[in-house]
Design a protein around this motif. Structure first.
Motif, PDB file in Angstrom:
ATOM      1  N   LYS A   1       2.195   2.021  -3.470  1.00 58.70           N
ATOM      2  CA  LYS A   1       1.152   2.523  -4.359  1.00 58.70           C
ATOM      3  C   LYS A   1       0.823   3.982  -4.052  1.00 58.70           C
ATOM      4  O   LYS A   1       0.643   4.790  -4.966  1.00 58.70           O
TER       5      LYS A   1
ATOM      6  N   ARG B   1      -7.125   5.582   1.683  1.00 57.96           N
ATOM      7  CA  ARG B   1      -8.143   5.067   0.747  1.00 57.96           C
ATOM      8  C   ARG B   1      -8.388   6.063  -0.367  1.00 57.96           C
ATOM      9  O   ARG B   1      -8.533   5.699  -1.520  1.00 57.96           O
ATOM     10  N   LYS B   2      -8.421   7.370  -0.043  1.00 58.61           N
ATOM     11  CA  LYS B   2      -8.627   8.394  -1.069  1.00 58.61           C
ATOM     12  C   LYS B   2      -7.490   8.383  -2.085  1.00 58.61           C
ATOM     13  O   LYS B   2      -7.725   8.512  -3.286  1.00 58.61           O
TER      14      LYS B   2
ATOM     15  N   LYS C   1       0.838  -1.202   0.000  1.00 59.43           N
ATOM     16  CA  LYS C   1       0.000   0.000   0.000  1.00 59.43           C
ATOM     17  C   LYS C   1       0.871   1.250   0.000  1.00 59.43           C
ATOM     18  O   LYS C   1       0.575   2.223  -0.694  1.00 59.43           O
TER      19      LYS C   1
ATOM     20  N   THR D   1      -9.042  15.676  -5.005  1.00 61.48           N
ATOM     21  CA  THR D   1      -8.265  15.035  -3.940  1.00 61.48           C
ATOM     22  C   THR D   1      -7.244  16.002  -3.360  1.00 61.48           C
ATOM     23  O   THR D   1      -7.057  16.053  -2.141  1.00 61.48           O
TER      24      THR D   1
ATOM     25  N   LEU E   1      -5.384   5.810  -2.693  1.00 63.60           N
ATOM     26  CA  LEU E   1      -5.370   4.535  -3.409  1.00 63.60           C
ATOM     27  C   LEU E   1      -6.474   4.463  -4.459  1.00 63.60           C
ATOM     28  O   LEU E   1      -6.273   3.860  -5.521  1.00 63.60           O
ATOM     29  N   ASP E   2      -7.620   5.069  -4.201  1.00 60.21           N
ATOM     30  CA  ASP E   2      -8.729   5.051  -5.156  1.00 60.21           C
ATOM     31  C   ASP E   2      -8.620   6.144  -6.209  1.00 60.21           C
ATOM     32  O   ASP E   2      -9.434   6.190  -7.131  1.00 60.21           O
ATOM     33  N   LEU E   3      -7.637   7.003  -6.086  1.00 65.57           N
ATOM     34  CA  LEU E   3      -7.488   8.136  -6.995  1.00 65.57           C
ATOM     35  C   LEU E   3      -7.126   7.679  -8.405  1.00 65.57           C
ATOM     36  O   LEU E   3      -6.214   6.879  -8.605  1.00 65.57           O
ATOM     37  N   ASN E   4      -7.855   8.211  -9.380  1.00 70.07           N
ATOM     38  CA  ASN E   4      -7.543   7.983 -10.788  1.00 70.07           C
ATOM     39  C   ASN E   4      -6.658   9.149 -11.235  1.00 70.07           C
ATOM     40  O   ASN E   4      -7.153  10.244 -11.491  1.00 70.07           O
TER      41      ASN E   4
ATOM     42  N   LYS F   1       1.531   7.182  -6.660  1.00 69.18           N
ATOM     43  CA  LYS F   1       0.463   8.101  -7.077  1.00 69.18           C
ATOM     44  C   LYS F   1       0.816   9.539  -6.720  1.00 69.18           C
ATOM     45  O   LYS F   1       0.554  10.457  -7.500  1.00 69.18           O
TER      46      LYS F   1
END
Length: 88
Positions: A26, A60-61, A23, A76, A63-66, A30
């Motif tokens: 990642k 979580r924000k 995690k 974000t 990790l979920d970010l595109n 990002k």
């Protein structure tokens, strides 16, 4: 077949031991990607790296970010600024 299984286990263990599947890796990758457009957000990340990696909501924000969506990145980053009381 047993040799193939052993080889797969070795590759997987090397991959995870170097941290590539973690995690933390990642999140860092990002944040590196958004660094060129939002250097202040990256500086906040560097100063508060442990918080980014341990806080469930914040991690979580990220990790979920595109990162390909400018709108998602901007939203974000605004949330990061609001959380750390940064004026833009």
């Amino acid at each position: 077949m047993m040799l193939l299984d052993l080889l797969f286990d070795i590759v997987f263990n090397i991959y995870t031991s170097l941290g590539f599947g973690s995690k933390e890796y990642k999140i860092e990758s990002k944040m590196e990607k958004i660094k060129c457009d939002h250097p202040q957000a990256y500086e906040i990340y560097v100063q508060n790296q442990v918080l980014f990696e341990t806080d469930a909501e914040l991690s979580r924000k990220i990790l979920d970010l595109n990162v390909k969506s400018k709108l998602a990145v901007n939203n974000t980053v605004k949330e990061i600024y609001a959380r750390f009381a940064v004026t833009v």
